[in-house]
Design an enzyme around this catalytic site. Structure first.
Site, PDB file in Angstrom:
ATOM      1  CG  HIS A 153      51.639  34.417  21.036  1.00 14.22           C
ATOM      2  ND1 HIS A 153      50.405  34.847  21.468  1.00 14.22           N
ATOM      3  CD2 HIS A 153      52.196  35.478  20.385  1.00 14.22           C
ATOM      4  CE1 HIS A 153      50.224  36.098  21.089  1.00 14.22           C
ATOM      5  NE2 HIS A 153      51.297  36.509  20.424  1.00 14.22           N
ATOM      6  CG  ASN A 177      54.860  37.436  17.592  1.00 14.21           C
ATOM      7  OD1 ASN A 177      54.751  36.388  18.226  1.00 14.21           O
ATOM      8  ND2 ASN A 177      53.989  38.437  17.668  1.00 14.21           N
ATOM      9  CG  ASP A 215      47.581  33.978  23.088  1.00 13.87           C
ATOM     10  OD1 ASP A 215      47.263  34.754  22.167  1.00 13.87           O
ATOM     11  OD2 ASP A 215      48.694  33.422  23.142  1.00 13.87           O
TER      12      ASP A 215
HETATM   13  C1  LMR Z   1      49.360  39.562  19.020  1.00 15.57           C
HETATM   14  O1  LMR Z   1      48.965  38.468  19.443  1.00 15.57           O
HETATM   15  O2  LMR Z   1      48.597  40.519  18.853  1.00 15.57           O
HETATM   16  C2  LMR Z   1      50.827  39.741  18.760  1.00 15.57           C
HETATM   17  O3  LMR Z   1      51.469  38.515  18.778  1.00 15.57           O
HETATM   18  C3  LMR Z   1      51.116  40.494  17.519  1.00 15.57           C
HETATM   19  C4  LMR Z   1      50.656  39.816  16.250  1.00 15.57           C
HETATM   20  O4  LMR Z   1      51.437  39.782  15.297  1.00 15.57           O
HETATM   21  O5  LMR Z   1      49.530  39.357  16.175  1.00 15.57           O
END
Ligand code: LMR
Length: 336
Positions: free
Chosen positions: A184, A124, A155
Site C-alpha cells: 500500500h 501508514n 486501492d
Molecule cells: C491513502 O492511500 O490515501 C492513505 O494511505 C493515506 C496516504 O498517505 O496516502
C-alpha cells in the site's frame, strides 16, 4: 455479541470509521480509544439510536496504560487508524519514525488484552506497520497470522472508481471488483486490471492510457494529500475502505466464500501462503485476495499472480523490490 475497538477513534479516519461501525447491526459494542478528544466523539456517537453500546477511553497521562487495556479487553476485532498523516511532498515511509512506535504500543496492548482479536492496520506506512504488529505479537507469543490484516482496500476502491471514470459512459464503479496486489504505497500497489470484470474494457485502452490509469491508482493517495494542502491525507475514503474490510470479516463469521484483498503474513499455516511466498520471491508479507472465515484467513488466492499479464508481471517485480525494504524496516524496528 461482537466487540469492535477503534484505536485512534478521534482522528480524521477514526471518526467516520466509528460512525460506519456504529451503524453495523452485527456489532454489539463499539469501543473508542484515543489519546485526545475521544470522550466527545463517544458522547456524540452514543446518541445514535443503533443497538450497539458505545464507550470511550482516554488515558489520564502518557504513563496510563489502563485506558487502552479497558478499551481492548474482550475485543473481537481491533482497527488501528492511529498516527499522523502525510503532508504534501512526503511519502508514506516518511511517517515511519512517528507511527512505528504508536503502532507497536497498540500492538503490545492487543497482545496483553485481546490476543485472539482480528487486527486491521490502517496506520501508514502499512508495508512496515503490519510487520511491526506481527513481530510484536510474536514476541508476546500470541501471533495468529490468520487474523492480521493490512488494509489495502482503498486501492481497490480507487481502482474501481478510476477505471469507471475512464469509461464513464459505459460503466459505473460498482461494475468492477479489481484485484490489487503487492503493498500500500506507490509502486508497491499493483492493480491487476487484466483480470476479472475490468479485463474487457481495460484491453480497449492504449498502452499510454493503461500506464496513466495504473499510475493514478498507485499515487491516488497523493491526489488527496495535495488537494488537502497540508491538512492531511485521505480520511473519508479510507474510513469507507477500512469499514468495508471489517464488514466483510464480520460477514464471514456466518457466510462462506467472502473474499477481500489484504496485506497479510504469508505464513505456512495459511492454505496457499507457501505457494504465494514462492511466487513473490520469498517475501513474508504481500497483499493478495484471501478467502475469509470465522477463524480468519482461510486461504490465499495466489493464482492471480500467475494469471497477471506480462506488463503486470513487470510491475510486480518493481513492487517486490520495494516491499522487501519496507518489510525489513518494520521487522527490524522490533527485532533490533
Ligand atoms: C491513502 O492511500 O490515501 C492513505 O494511505 C493515506 C496516504 O498517505 O496516502
Amino acid at each position: 455479541m461482537v466487540k469492535v475497538t477503534v484505536c485512534g477513534a478521534a482522528g480524521g479516519i477514526g471518526q467516520p470509521l466509528s460512525l460506519l461501525l456504529k451503524l453495523n447491526a452485527n456489532i454489539s459494542e463499539l469501543s473508542l480509544f484515543d489519546v485526545v478528544n475521544v470522550p466527545g466523539v463517544g458522547a456524540d456517537l452514543g446518541h445514535i439510536c443503533s443497538d450497539s453500546k458505545t464507550e470511550s477511553f482516554l488515558p489520564s497521562s502518557k504513563e496510563d496504560k489502563s485506558a487502552l487495556a479497558s478499551s481492548l479487553k474482550g475485543s473481537d476485532l481491533v482497527i488501528i487508524p492511529a498516527g499522523v498523516p502525510r503532508k504534501p511532498g512526503m511519502t508514506r515511509d516518511d511517517l515511519f519514525n512517528i507511527n512505528a512506535s504508536i503502532v507497536r504500543d497498540l500492538a503490545q496492548g492487543i497482545a496483553e488484552n485481546c490476543p485472539d482479536a482480528f487486527v486491521l492496520i490502517i496506520s501508514n506506512p502499512v508495508n512496515s506497520t503490519v510487520p511491526i504488529v506481527a513481530e510484536t505479537l510474536k514476541k508476546n507469543k500470541v501471533f495468529n497470522p490468520k487474523k492480521l490484516f493490512g488494509v489495502t482496500t482503498l486501492d481497490i476502491v480507487r481502482s474501481n472508481t478510476f477505471i469507471s471514470q475512464v469509461f464513464s459512459g459505459e460503466s459505473k464503479p460498482t461494475d468492477f471488483d479489481t484485484i490489487v496486489v503487492g503493498g500500500h504505497s506507490g509502486e508497491t500497489i499493483v492493480p491487476l486490471y487484466s483480470l476479472g470484470k475490468s479485463a474487457d474494457l481495460y484491453s480497449k485502452l492504449s498502452e499510454d492510457d493503461k500506464a496513466k490509469l495504473i499510475h493514478r491508482v498507485q499515487f491516488g493517495g497523493d491526489e488527496v494529500v495535495q488537494a488537502k494542502n497540508g491538512a492531511g491525507s485521505a480520511t473519508l475514503s479510507m474510513a469507507y475502505a477500512g469499514y468495508k474490510l471489517a464488514e466483510s470479516i464480520l460477514k464471514a463469521f456466518n457466510e462462506p466464500n467472502v473474499v477481500e484483498c489484504t496485506f497479510l503474513n504469508l505464513d505456512d499455516s495459511i492454505k496457499g501462503a507457501a505457494e504465494a511466498k514462492k511466487l513473490v520471491g520469498g517475501l513474508d508479507f504481500f497483499s493478495l485476495p484471501v478467502v475469509l472465515s470465522k477463524d480468519g484467513i482461510a486461504e490465499v488466492k495466489y493464482d492471480v499472480l500467475t494469471k497477471a499479464n506480462a506488463d503486470e508481471q513487470k510491475l510486480l517485480e518493481v513492487a517486490k523490490e520495494q516491499l522487501a525494504k519496507n518489510i525489513e524496516k518494520g521487522v527490524k524496528f522490533i527485532t533490533n
